[in-house]
Design an enzyme around this catalytic site. Structure first.
Site, PDB file in Angstrom:
ATOM      1  CB  ALA A 207      -3.807  -0.282  -2.407  1.00 23.19           C
TER       2      ALA A 207
ATOM      3  CB  ILE B 273      -0.926   0.014   1.234  1.00 25.02           C
ATOM      4  CG1 ILE B 273      -1.794  -1.243   1.275  1.00 25.02           C
ATOM      5  CG2 ILE B 273      -1.827   1.240   1.214  1.00 25.02           C
ATOM      6  CD1 ILE B 273      -2.736  -1.297   2.461  1.00 25.02           C
ATOM      7  CG  ASP B 274       1.390   5.618  -2.235  1.00 28.90           C
ATOM      8  OD1 ASP B 274       2.598   5.790  -2.047  1.00 28.90           O
ATOM      9  OD2 ASP B 274       0.579   6.546  -2.402  1.00 28.90           O
ATOM     10  CE  LYS B 275       3.914   8.817   3.982  1.00 23.52           C
ATOM     11  NZ  LYS B 275       3.117  10.088   3.947  1.00 23.52           N
ATOM     12  CB  THR B 276       1.064  10.393   0.151  1.00 24.28           C
ATOM     13  OG1 THR B 276       2.228  10.471   0.972  1.00 24.28           O
ATOM     14  CG2 THR B 276       0.411  11.756   0.059  1.00 24.28           C
TER      15      THR B 276
END
Length: 676
Positions: free
Chosen positions: A562, A370-373
């Site tokens: 994601a 999963i990407d953070k921002t």
């Protein structure tokens, strides 16, 4: 070497049939097939519907069905007939071999029954005449057309993602030679050229700043919302957006060598490297078609040799019964009906499955990257704390900063102003506003000089210590009044309120969750620890995200990625299933197989539940379809006739085929009622 721009790059081609785009070729055929198949189906089923048994005379009904089915079979199904012929010529059987063989047997037998029905033996006729099977040929052709349209639209979305990336590069550049500035096509730019970029323009190629200062929005590459300060010696990348100042930079990498071109290449390679999932019907047809053909031929030969008179008619009828009962209606509907129903149920819940195969692959996933921002977090900086120093209160520090920043469009400035308004603080009009890219702003508020800038040497030891202890992962700005520091403002990208529950549910479902971000390590670690993630990677570039996805897949893991940014597009394309936030970039949504409309990670949980239920339904349907064929074909061939005198004529074969399709469709429709 050509540059990556919409005018110069090769235009991605749309899937074509007979020289026409898929939408233009298949969609009209599907609409006509649907319009003609519905009355054929109603006429065929009228004998079983109370009150309609005698609505249309059997002979008239037969001719009407023949007239309606013929264009469906020959014109609407023309692409399948060509593939059928090609598969026979090349000895490469596939799903279309299976479909056209079954539907063709049903169609041509029904034509013979309409034209020469009076010559058929009395034992083959009912009170309604010789049974017809036009509805099987028409309905199966229509359903397969729908599946082809959905598949081609999925391919077209990949091309749209690449076009969106191409559009990020400007069509021309401002080249400066001997103090003379001229606009030139991007193709004319070569390494060593000096190029000027004005506020609001995108950087045309990769290079290094040689004059001026500005702030550049690199969110398309890093995913981070805060613009990056650029001055002499700093690198700039093609496609990034210049926000405030004007600068001159020297071109270093142009055309296919730019980072933007590399991202485009990664998306293309990821899509091409993924071998298309071979449909089960294709694998089955490799042995099913020859076996069915052999059984039909053997049936014809045995009935012609050993059967009762008229032997030739009985041999033909029983051979056709084998082909009809082996018609892939149940097998062909088992997967697409369940997938289409599952896709529709997901859409109701805000989970848009753009590629039906993605819904099937979701069920087997083991790892979520999963990407953070913008995915775990909201993607917008917010003021999380104000730390005053000296005689000023936190409200006064925030009020001075917000008044000074009110004229700025910087994301951090907007966050500070928004925080002041949320607290009901008055914004005193500011004058003489000046912005220094990469440093901060200066303005006069109520006759006092106010400066808001990134933290640095101006911090007192005590304030620096408090900042390190209290805000290790936040972005800090210093507020100075009359050149004396009066406090710090900490800004952070907050975690979405729904994220913790979504992560917990993913863990409960047995998936490992890793965070992948281009942000700094301190921020990544703080977020990972707060959410209890299984791992995290910080400072990751777009190509590295894709490499990380591939590394997990090489270890045997089935990966969901994601994300929401342009920088996530290569990883979204390379993952087993790419999941994009509906609140993110168009490129990310084009590259993904699943889009969460609400931008809520709980949508992944819903998609997983839906996928597993859909796959379970598909397995049930396939079992029933295989079980039906395994029992029906020997009976249709006459295996029970020598001992019991039982013969499965084409009418009963058609009824059995219709009932199997009805059972499979009903089972699939249960997905519409499942709770997500």
């Amino acid at each position: 070497m050509s540059n990556v721009a919409p005018d110069s790059a090769p235009s991605p081609s749309e899937p074509v049939y007979m020289g026409l785009p898929a939408a233009q070729f298949l969609l009209p055929r599907f609409k006509i097939a649907l319009a003609l198949s519905l009355p054929v189906f109603l006429l065929a089923m009228s004998e079983m519907i109370p009150g309609l048994e005698h609505a249309v005379a059997p002979r008239l009904s037969g001719w009407v069905q023949l007239a309606l089915t013929t264009p469906v079979f020959f014109w609407c199904g023309a692409p399948f007939l060509r593939r059928w012929w090609y598969s026979l010529r090349e000895r490469d059987t596939n799903m279309f071999t299976l479909i056209v063989t079954g539907t063709g047997a049903a169609y041509f037998y029904s034509v013979a029954a309409v034209v020469w029905g009076d010559r058929f033996p009395a034992g083959l006729r009912t009170m309604h005449g010789v049974p017809l099977y036009f509805e099987g040929a028409a309905v199966v052709t229509t359903v397969v057309l729908l599946g082809q349209i959905l598949e081609q639209r999925a391919h077209a979305r990949t091309e749209a993602a690449i076009r969106a990336l191409l559009d990020l590069a400007p069509k021309q550049a401002h080249r400066v030679r001997d103090t003379i500035e001229e606009d030139v096509p991007l193709d004319a730019v070569v390494p060593g050229d000096d190029l000027r970029v004005r506020p609001g323009e995108r950087v045309p190629v990769d290079g290094t700043v040689c004059e001026g200062r500005s702030e550049v929005d690199e969110s398309m590459l890093t995913g981070e919302p805060v613009p990056v300060a650029k001055s002499t010696g700093d690198p700039v990348r093609a496609g990034t957006l210049n926000t405030t100042g004007t600068f001159l930079f020297r071109a270093e990498r142009v055309g296919r060598d730019t980072l933007l071109a590399h991202i485009i290449q990664l998306v293309e390679e990821a899509k091409e490297s993924e071998a298309p999932i071979q449909k089960l019907a294709d694998r089955v047809s490799n042995w099913f078609i020859p076996v069915v053909a052999a059984i039909a031929a053997l049936t014809f030969a045995l009935w012609l040799w050993l059967g009762p008179e008229p032997r030739l008619i009985y041999a033909l009828v029983n051979a056709v019964a084998v082909l009809i009962i082996s018609c892939p209606c149940a097998l062909g509907l088992a997967t697409p009906v369940a997938l289409v129903t599952g896709v529709g149920r997901g859409a109701q819940a805000g989970v848009l499955v753009k590629n039906a195969e993605a819904l099937e692959r979701l069920a087997a996933t083991t790892t979520v990257l999963i990407d953070k921002t913008g995915t775990l977090t909201e993607g917008k900086p917010r003021v999380v704390a104000v730390d005053p120093a000296g005689v000023f209160t936190d409200r006064e520090v925030l009020a001075f900063a917000a008044a000074a920043e009110s004229a700025s469009e910087h994301p951090l400035a907007r966050a500070i102003v928004a925080a002041a308004r949320e607290r009901g603080l008055p914004l005193t009009p500011a004058r003489d506003f000046q912005a220094e890219p990469g440093l901060g702003i200066t303005a006069w508020v109520a006759s006092r000089k106010v400066q808001v800038q990134r933290t640095g040497a101006e911090l007192t030891p005590a304030l620096a210590q408090r900042a390190a202890a209290g805000f290790p992962s936040a972005t800090l700005v210093s507020v100075l009044v009359d050149e004396r520091i009066v406090g710090l403002i900490a800004l952070s990208d907050p975690i979405k309120a729904t994220t913790p529950a979504a992560i917990a549910e993913l863990h409960r479902l047995g998936l490992r969750v890793h965070m992948v971000t281009g942000d700094r390590a301190a921020t990544a670690q703080a977020v990972a620890e707060e959410l209890g993630l299984d791992g995290w990677q910080a400072g990751i570039a777009p190509a590295q995200k894709q490499e990380l996805v591939r590394a997990h897949r090489e270890k045997g893991e089935r990966v969901i990625f994601a994300g929401d940014g342009i920088n996530d597009a290569p990883a979204l394309a390379a993952a087993d299933v790419g999941v994009a936030m509906g609140t993110g970039s168009d490129v990310a949504m084009h590259s993904a197989g699943v889009v969460l409309v609400k931008g809520d990670l709980r949508g992944i949980v819903q998609a997983l539940h839906l996928s597993r239920a859909t796959l379970r339904t598909i397995k049930q349907n396939l079992f029933f379809a295989f079980f039906y064929n395994a029992l029906g074909i020997p009976v249709a061939a006459g295996a029970l006739y020598p001992h019991f005198g039982w013969r499965l004529d084409p009418m009963l074969a058609g009824v059995a085929m219709s009932l199997s399709c009805l059972a499979i469709t009903t089972n699939a429709l249960r997905l519409r009622r499942m709770k997500l």
